[in-house]
Scaffold this motif. Structure first.
Motif, PDB file in Angstrom:
ATOM      1  N   LEU A 195      36.466  37.871  41.537  1.00 41.21           N
ATOM      2  CA  LEU A 195      35.931  38.981  42.330  1.00 41.21           C
ATOM      3  C   LEU A 195      35.159  38.363  43.490  1.00 41.21           C
ATOM      4  O   LEU A 195      34.273  37.526  43.275  1.00 41.21           O
ATOM      5  CB  LEU A 195      34.982  39.821  41.473  1.00 41.21           C
ATOM      6  N   LYS A 196      35.525  38.750  44.708  1.00 38.38           N
ATOM      7  CA  LYS A 196      34.816  38.226  45.877  1.00 38.38           C
ATOM      8  C   LYS A 196      34.142  39.385  46.595  1.00 38.38           C
ATOM      9  O   LYS A 196      34.398  40.540  46.268  1.00 38.38           O
ATOM     10  CB  LYS A 196      35.805  37.528  46.800  1.00 38.38           C
ATOM     11  N   SER A 197      33.309  39.057  47.589  1.00 42.84           N
ATOM     12  CA  SER A 197      32.680  40.179  48.285  1.00 42.84           C
ATOM     13  C   SER A 197      33.084  40.186  49.758  1.00 42.84           C
ATOM     14  O   SER A 197      33.580  39.192  50.285  1.00 42.84           O
ATOM     15  CB  SER A 197      31.175  40.144  48.119  1.00 42.84           C
TER      16      SER A 197
ATOM     17  N   ARG B 136      38.077  48.454  50.806  1.00 38.73           N
ATOM     18  CA  ARG B 136      36.625  48.408  50.567  1.00 38.73           C
ATOM     19  C   ARG B 136      36.280  47.254  49.643  1.00 38.73           C
ATOM     20  O   ARG B 136      37.112  46.812  48.859  1.00 38.73           O
ATOM     21  CB  ARG B 136      36.156  49.681  49.847  1.00 38.73           C
ATOM     22  N   ASP B 137      35.031  46.841  49.702  1.00 37.54           N
ATOM     23  CA  ASP B 137      34.528  45.833  48.773  1.00 37.54           C
ATOM     24  C   ASP B 137      34.191  46.518  47.442  1.00 37.54           C
ATOM     25  O   ASP B 137      33.211  47.261  47.342  1.00 37.54           O
ATOM     26  CB  ASP B 137      33.287  45.175  49.380  1.00 37.54           C
ATOM     27  N   GLY B 138      34.998  46.234  46.441  1.00 43.62           N
ATOM     28  CA  GLY B 138      34.829  46.885  45.146  1.00 43.62           C
ATOM     29  C   GLY B 138      33.588  46.437  44.391  1.00 43.62           C
ATOM     30  O   GLY B 138      33.191  47.079  43.415  1.00 43.62           O
ATOM     31  N   ALA B 139      32.973  45.335  44.821  1.00 45.84           N
ATOM     32  CA  ALA B 139      31.748  44.886  44.154  1.00 45.84           C
ATOM     33  C   ALA B 139      30.646  45.946  44.317  1.00 45.84           C
ATOM     34  O   ALA B 139      29.672  45.959  43.560  1.00 45.84           O
ATOM     35  CB  ALA B 139      31.297  43.549  44.722  1.00 45.84           C
TER      36      ALA B 139
ATOM     37  N   LEU C 175      40.494  50.190  45.037  1.00 42.59           N
ATOM     38  CA  LEU C 175      39.861  49.479  46.151  1.00 42.59           C
ATOM     39  C   LEU C 175      40.437  48.070  46.284  1.00 42.59           C
ATOM     40  O   LEU C 175      40.630  47.379  45.279  1.00 42.59           O
ATOM     41  CB  LEU C 175      38.353  49.353  45.927  1.00 42.59           C
ATOM     42  N   GLU C 176      40.677  47.651  47.521  1.00 39.77           N
ATOM     43  CA  GLU C 176      41.129  46.284  47.780  1.00 39.77           C
ATOM     44  C   GLU C 176      40.338  45.756  48.979  1.00 39.77           C
ATOM     45  O   GLU C 176      40.116  46.465  49.939  1.00 39.77           O
ATOM     46  CB  GLU C 176      42.643  46.284  48.064  1.00 39.77           C
ATOM     47  N   ARG C 177      39.935  44.465  48.901  1.00 36.93           N
ATOM     48  CA  ARG C 177      39.128  43.906  49.988  1.00 36.93           C
ATOM     49  C   ARG C 177      39.959  43.148  51.028  1.00 36.93           C
ATOM     50  O   ARG C 177      39.467  42.828  52.098  1.00 36.93           O
ATOM     51  CB  ARG C 177      38.028  42.989  49.409  1.00 36.93           C
TER      52      ARG C 177
HETATM   53  N1  SAH Z   1      46.030  45.283  39.916  1.00 37.41           N
HETATM   54  C1  SAH Z   1      46.615  44.350  40.823  1.00 37.41           C
HETATM   55  C2  SAH Z   1      46.120  42.950  40.541  1.00 37.41           C
HETATM   56  C3  SAH Z   1      45.770  42.240  41.783  1.00 37.41           C
HETATM   57  S1  SAH Z   1      44.878  40.744  41.585  1.00 37.41           S
HETATM   58  C4  SAH Z   1      48.128  44.462  40.820  1.00 37.41           C
HETATM   59  O1  SAH Z   1      48.695  45.221  40.015  1.00 37.41           O
HETATM   60  O2  SAH Z   1      48.765  43.820  41.652  1.00 37.41           O
HETATM   61  C5  SAH Z   1      43.220  41.249  41.911  1.00 37.41           C
HETATM   62  C6  SAH Z   1      42.942  41.782  43.280  1.00 37.41           C
HETATM   63  O3  SAH Z   1      41.524  41.978  43.348  1.00 37.41           O
HETATM   64  C7  SAH Z   1      43.292  40.876  44.450  1.00 37.41           C
HETATM   65  O4  SAH Z   1      44.180  41.537  45.289  1.00 37.41           O
HETATM   66  C8  SAH Z   1      41.954  40.630  45.143  1.00 37.41           C
HETATM   67  O5  SAH Z   1      42.036  40.567  46.546  1.00 37.41           O
HETATM   68  C9  SAH Z   1      41.154  41.842  44.697  1.00 37.41           C
HETATM   69  N2  SAH Z   1      39.705  41.708  44.811  1.00 37.41           N
HETATM   70  C10 SAH Z   1      38.900  40.640  44.531  1.00 37.41           C
HETATM   71  N3  SAH Z   1      37.610  40.934  44.790  1.00 37.41           N
HETATM   72  C11 SAH Z   1      37.597  42.236  45.222  1.00 37.41           C
HETATM   73  C12 SAH Z   1      36.554  43.118  45.653  1.00 37.41           C
HETATM   74  N4  SAH Z   1      35.269  42.755  45.695  1.00 37.41           N
HETATM   75  N5  SAH Z   1      36.911  44.369  46.031  1.00 37.41           N
HETATM   76  C13 SAH Z   1      38.196  44.783  46.008  1.00 37.41           C
HETATM   77  N6  SAH Z   1      39.218  44.000  45.618  1.00 37.41           N
HETATM   78  C14 SAH Z   1      38.918  42.727  45.232  1.00 37.41           C
END
Ligand code: SAH
Length: 229
Positions: free
Chosen positions: A224-226, A150-153, A123-125
């Motif tokens: 981690l953001k939402s 999606r919001d991974g939180a 998941l990536e936000r």
């Molecule tokens: N595993 C990645 C590391 C990326 S850094 C790699 O190999 O490149 C961490 C990532 O977490 C960032 O891209 C950031 O946008 C994402 N992130 C932060 N909060 C998130 C959330 N609530 N849901 C999904 N992704 C999130």
């Protein structure tokens, strides 16, 4: 372990010896899990960073990937993956059936995970990074890797229960829902803010009799953001 198609070398960069030396550094740092080392030998890290940063791709450093985010250090990726592969359920069944990654970023760690686990949901936000990861990963043709904006939180209810959950972003407070979405015997590996305001790596096992938590070393991850951006 699944094979990965050879991607050719259109940039004229012969990367294997750099990758071998990266793997040696990881091994010396204490991660000796051959499954992890072999998977990391297969995935070309330089394909996941901008061309200007390619020469640094095999150094033990985090690098910018756009949108203010970074690709994690190879050592840290290796450490987290080796902890994930020590999940009780993995030791029992010899397999991670379904794994959730929070924070796809550029898709590097997701590619490695897909070589080690049956199904991977990542998941990536941030839309820009979700799309970048898609394009980075397309040539690798990894049918068991599912990228979602999606919001991974919130975790990912539809794919749960997971035998493993791995967060690449540091939470202020660990979302309880991640633990709820773990299978019995499943393991969560995540950076979480500690009392000193820094981050510690947390390993949480969901056992038949409850939750077992171990706090590991200090780490440094993006927050981690939402919400979706
Ligand atoms: N595993 C990645 C590391 C990326 S850094 C790699 O190999 O490149 C961490 C990532 O977490 C960032 O891209 C950031 O946008 C994402 N992130 C932060 N909060 C998130 C959330 N609530 N849901 C999904 N992704 C999130």
């Amino acid at each position: 372990m699944r094979a990965i198609p050879y991607m050719g070398d259109s940039v004229g960069f012969s990367s294997e010896r750099y990758r071998l030396s990266m793997i040696e550094q990881i091994r010396l740092s204490g991660v000796e899990d051959l499954r992890v080392l072999q998977a990391m030998l297969k995935v070309e890290r330089h394909r996941f960073v901008d061309s200007a940063l390619r020469v640094q791709a095999y150094e033990d450093t985090s690098l910018p990937i756009g949108a203010g985010q970074t690709i994690s250090k190879p050592n840290v990726v290796a450490r987290m993956l080796s902890l994930l592969l020590q999940a009780p359920i993995y030791l029992q069944k010899g397999l991670h059936q379904r794994v959730l990654e929070i924070g796809t970023g550029c898709g590097y760690q997701a590619a490695i995970l897909s070589l080690l686990c049956k199904e991977v949901y990542s998941l990536e936000r941030i839309k820009e990074l979700h799309l970048k990861a898609k394009s980075n990963l397309r040539p690798l043709r990894l049918p068991n890797l599912h990228l979602l904006l999606r919001d991974g939180a919130q975790g990912y209810e539809t794919g749960s229960p997971f035998s493993g959950i791995l967060s690449a972003a540091g939470a202020e407070h660990l979302p309880r829902i991640w633990i709820d979405q773990l299978d019995i015997g499943g393991r969560l590996v995540a950076p979480v803010q500690n009392q000193a305001g820094r981050q510690s790596l947390l390993v949480i096992d969901r056992t038949p009799s409850g939750i077992k938590e171990v706090i590991m070393e200090d780490v440094h991850f993006v927050p981690l953001k939402s919400g979706i951006e």
